[in-house]
Design a protein around this motif. Sequence first.
Motif, PDB file in Angstrom:
ATOM      1  N   GLN A   1      -2.816  -6.248  -1.775  1.00 13.24           N
ATOM      2  CA  GLN A   1      -4.273  -6.303  -1.903  1.00 13.24           C
ATOM      3  C   GLN A   1      -4.841  -7.520  -1.166  1.00 13.24           C
ATOM      4  O   GLN A   1      -5.897  -7.434  -0.521  1.00 13.24           O
ATOM      5  CB  GLN A   1      -4.659  -6.366  -3.383  1.00 13.24           C
ATOM      6  CG  GLN A   1      -6.159  -6.294  -3.624  1.00 13.24           C
ATOM      7  CD  GLN A   1      -6.483  -6.220  -5.121  1.00 13.24           C
ATOM      8  OE1 GLN A   1      -5.603  -6.377  -5.968  1.00 13.24           O
ATOM      9  NE2 GLN A   1      -7.741  -5.978  -5.433  1.00 13.24           N
ATOM     10  N   ALA A   2      -4.147  -8.642  -1.243  1.00 11.50           N
ATOM     11  CA  ALA A   2      -4.662  -9.869  -0.632  1.00 11.50           C
ATOM     12  C   ALA A   2      -4.558  -9.846   0.889  1.00 11.50           C
ATOM     13  O   ALA A   2      -5.380 -10.462   1.574  1.00 11.50           O
ATOM     14  CB  ALA A   2      -3.904 -11.077  -1.182  1.00 11.50           C
ATOM     15  N   THR A   3      -3.553  -9.144   1.425  1.00 19.53           N
ATOM     16  CA  THR A   3      -3.301  -9.197   2.870  1.00 19.53           C
ATOM     17  C   THR A   3      -3.710  -7.937   3.614  1.00 19.53           C
ATOM     18  O   THR A   3      -3.876  -7.963   4.839  1.00 19.53           O
ATOM     19  CB  THR A   3      -1.810  -9.434   3.137  1.00 19.53           C
ATOM     20  OG1 THR A   3      -1.049  -8.327   2.620  1.00 19.53           O
ATOM     21  CG2 THR A   3      -1.345 -10.739   2.496  1.00 19.53           C
ATOM     22  N   GLY A   4      -3.826  -6.810   2.914  1.00 26.87           N
ATOM     23  CA  GLY A   4      -4.089  -5.550   3.581  1.00 26.87           C
ATOM     24  C   GLY A   4      -2.853  -4.940   4.223  1.00 26.87           C
ATOM     25  O   GLY A   4      -2.951  -3.921   4.923  1.00 26.87           O
ATOM     26  N   LEU A   5      -1.686  -5.529   3.988  1.00 31.99           N
ATOM     27  CA  LEU A   5      -0.443  -4.988   4.532  1.00 31.99           C
ATOM     28  C   LEU A   5       0.010  -3.784   3.716  1.00 31.99           C
ATOM     29  O   LEU A   5      -0.288  -3.676   2.525  1.00 31.99           O
ATOM     30  CB  LEU A   5       0.657  -6.059   4.514  1.00 31.99           C
ATOM     31  CG  LEU A   5       0.437  -7.298   5.374  1.00 31.99           C
ATOM     32  CD1 LEU A   5       1.564  -8.296   5.137  1.00 31.99           C
ATOM     33  CD2 LEU A   5       0.359  -6.932   6.849  1.00 31.99           C
ATOM     34  N   SER A   6       0.773  -2.922   4.350  1.00 34.32           N
ATOM     35  CA  SER A   6       1.329  -1.770   3.637  1.00 34.32           C
ATOM     36  C   SER A   6       2.442  -2.222   2.703  1.00 34.32           C
ATOM     37  O   SER A   6       2.986  -3.328   2.834  1.00 34.32           O
ATOM     38  CB  SER A   6       1.900  -0.757   4.633  1.00 34.32           C
ATOM     39  OG  SER A   6       3.062  -1.294   5.260  1.00 34.32           O
ATOM     40  N   ARG A   7       2.785  -1.352   1.780  1.00 30.08           N
ATOM     41  CA  ARG A   7       3.859  -1.668   0.835  1.00 30.08           C
ATOM     42  C   ARG A   7       5.164  -1.944   1.575  1.00 30.08           C
ATOM     43  O   ARG A   7       5.894  -2.881   1.238  1.00 30.08           O
ATOM     44  CB  ARG A   7       4.033  -0.505  -0.136  1.00 30.08           C
ATOM     45  CG  ARG A   7       5.135  -0.715  -1.164  1.00 30.08           C
ATOM     46  CD  ARG A   7       5.201   0.453  -2.130  1.00 30.08           C
ATOM     47  NE  ARG A   7       6.265   0.277  -3.098  1.00 30.08           N
ATOM     48  CZ  ARG A   7       6.549   1.146  -4.057  1.00 30.08           C
ATOM     49  NH1 ARG A   7       5.827   2.269  -4.164  1.00 30.08           N
ATOM     50  NH2 ARG A   7       7.516   0.910  -4.919  1.00 30.08           N
ATOM     51  N   ALA A   8       5.449  -1.141   2.600  1.00 30.93           N
ATOM     52  CA  ALA A   8       6.700  -1.310   3.341  1.00 30.93           C
ATOM     53  C   ALA A   8       6.732  -2.640   4.083  1.00 30.93           C
ATOM     54  O   ALA A   8       7.763  -3.334   4.115  1.00 30.93           O
ATOM     55  CB  ALA A   8       6.872  -0.153   4.324  1.00 30.93           C
ATOM     56  N   THR A   9       5.600  -3.006   4.690  1.00 31.30           N
ATOM     57  CA  THR A   9       5.558  -4.260   5.448  1.00 31.30           C
ATOM     58  C   THR A   9       5.680  -5.460   4.517  1.00 31.30           C
ATOM     59  O   THR A   9       6.395  -6.428   4.825  1.00 31.30           O
ATOM     60  CB  THR A   9       4.253  -4.346   6.258  1.00 31.30           C
ATOM     61  OG1 THR A   9       4.173  -3.221   7.126  1.00 31.30           O
ATOM     62  CG2 THR A   9       4.210  -5.617   7.079  1.00 31.30           C
ATOM     63  N   VAL A  10       5.012  -5.412   3.371  1.00 30.76           N
ATOM     64  CA  VAL A  10       5.157  -6.482   2.385  1.00 30.76           C
ATOM     65  C   VAL A  10       6.616  -6.602   1.973  1.00 30.76           C
ATOM     66  O   VAL A  10       7.185  -7.701   1.895  1.00 30.76           O
ATOM     67  CB  VAL A  10       4.255  -6.240   1.156  1.00 30.76           C
ATOM     68  CG1 VAL A  10       4.656  -7.163   0.004  1.00 30.76           C
ATOM     69  CG2 VAL A  10       2.793  -6.471   1.519  1.00 30.76           C
ATOM     70  N   GLY A  11       7.263  -5.460   1.735  1.00 31.66           N
ATOM     71  CA  GLY A  11       8.665  -5.470   1.331  1.00 31.66           C
ATOM     72  C   GLY A  11       9.563  -6.089   2.387  1.00 31.66           C
ATOM     73  O   GLY A  11      10.467  -6.881   2.074  1.00 31.66           O
ATOM     74  N   GLN A  12       9.318  -5.773   3.652  1.00 32.89           N
ATOM     75  CA  GLN A  12      10.132  -6.320   4.740  1.00 32.89           C
ATOM     76  C   GLN A  12       9.969  -7.842   4.839  1.00 32.89           C
ATOM     77  O   GLN A  12      10.943  -8.575   5.031  1.00 32.89           O
ATOM     78  CB  GLN A  12       9.726  -5.676   6.063  1.00 32.89           C
ATOM     79  CG  GLN A  12      10.115  -4.204   6.181  1.00 32.89           C
ATOM     80  CD  GLN A  12       9.444  -3.535   7.376  1.00 32.89           C
ATOM     81  OE1 GLN A  12       8.637  -4.146   8.086  1.00 32.89           O
ATOM     82  NE2 GLN A  12       9.759  -2.260   7.589  1.00 32.89           N
ATOM     83  N   ARG A  13       8.748  -8.308   4.695  1.00 32.28           N
ATOM     84  CA  ARG A  13       8.513  -9.746   4.834  1.00 32.28           C
ATOM     85  C   ARG A  13       9.009 -10.521   3.619  1.00 32.28           C
ATOM     86  O   ARG A  13       9.521 -11.632   3.750  1.00 32.28           O
ATOM     87  CB  ARG A  13       7.031  -9.996   5.122  1.00 32.28           C
ATOM     88  CG  ARG A  13       6.684  -9.405   6.484  1.00 32.28           C
ATOM     89  CD  ARG A  13       5.288  -9.591   6.956  1.00 32.28           C
ATOM     90  NE  ARG A  13       5.141  -8.912   8.249  1.00 32.28           N
ATOM     91  CZ  ARG A  13       4.036  -8.798   8.921  1.00 32.28           C
ATOM     92  NH1 ARG A  13       2.928  -9.330   8.449  1.00 32.28           N
ATOM     93  NH2 ARG A  13       4.012  -8.160  10.078  1.00 32.28           N
TER      94      ARG A  13
END
Length: 407
Positions: free
Chosen positions: A29-41
Amino acid sequence: MTGRGQASAGDLLELVRRGRATTRGALQQATGLSRATVGQRLDRLFRAGWLREGAGGPVDSPLGGRPSITLEFDDAHAVVLAADLDTRHARAAVLTLTGEILAEHGGTLVIEDGPDAVLGELGGWFAELLEKAGHRPDEVCGIGLAVPGPVDSKTGRVVQPPIMPGWDGYDIRGRLSRAFTERTAGGTAAGYAGATAVPVLVDNDANLMAYGEQRTGYADCSAFVLVKVSTGIGAGVVVDGSIFRGIDGGAGDIGHIRVGAEALCRCGSYGCLAAVASGGAVARRLAESGVPASSGSDVRDLLAAGHPEAAALAREAGRRVGDVLATVVTLLNPGVLMIAGDLAGTAFLTGVRELLYQRALPRSTARLDVVTSRLGERAGLVGAGALVVEHLYAPDRAEERLLALGV
């Protein structure tokens, strides 16, 4: 933050460290990143050992379900070394990444002996402290050093320091990093050659004392001033959580404001505040009257013993400093003015308050708290440790370090 949809792993770490987003969903929610991208980072941060999973958070949905797993900065993956130099004494410590002191040592180190000798000795102190704390040299992520002089933060070099002869322009970072490596590389050339240089950050002692005190005791204060009165006089200013240094590290050098006196200062000028109101100045006046005193620390001991002449001179010094601080307070409008150092006792503080409230505009002092140090002799150590952590785990620098780690 680099912008919605572009947040790096370092940005995610910053959000977690600050408590602004501590679940995967909150990070999305804070970054606008997808769930997958958040998981990778996040996976990169877990592999580096910088994050850990905490307890499950509350269930937000009225329909129930599994609680969200919280994310926490793992402060156990590394330690920080810190040292605080005064003119004749120093303290050093091993700290956690959240500022807890694990081991510390204080002793005589004479700054006039020069940077090579002093920093070489500090390297030995650090090696002994690490062993005492039960940590390996490769667990040290950085070293923070507080020095009693103006510092150019870009180079880590002191700039024309009045009470640090032989230190002007010296490569403090390089020497201290080498000294630490030499003392912890097993005593072999191969060990020294294979060791990774430890990053070193250097700043003025009053700056780091202010930073440590503000972060630990006054985090909500957006304008914080600490005045250290020991051998010399200096001020540290923290604005919106960051140290204010000026163009080249000279901000806060109030000890060299001219106050109209005729006394010769160690900087070579006449009439500086430090020449008439520092711990060294009070010690000289006591010595002239037959009282054994040669430094601010001697004055501190006399004040602790209730010596009446020392108390009278400390109060007079406080009035002189308070007169200057009336201008400082009017200019900066701080919420907290902290008095620290060898003279920071009742007599000196009384003198400061007398002149400060007499000379400053009532509006400037209406919401001002005038206090003494909470952390005492540890303030510079805590501030130096925090400086290292904030530098190494800032988003851009964290991303560089992750790449260097190969994650």
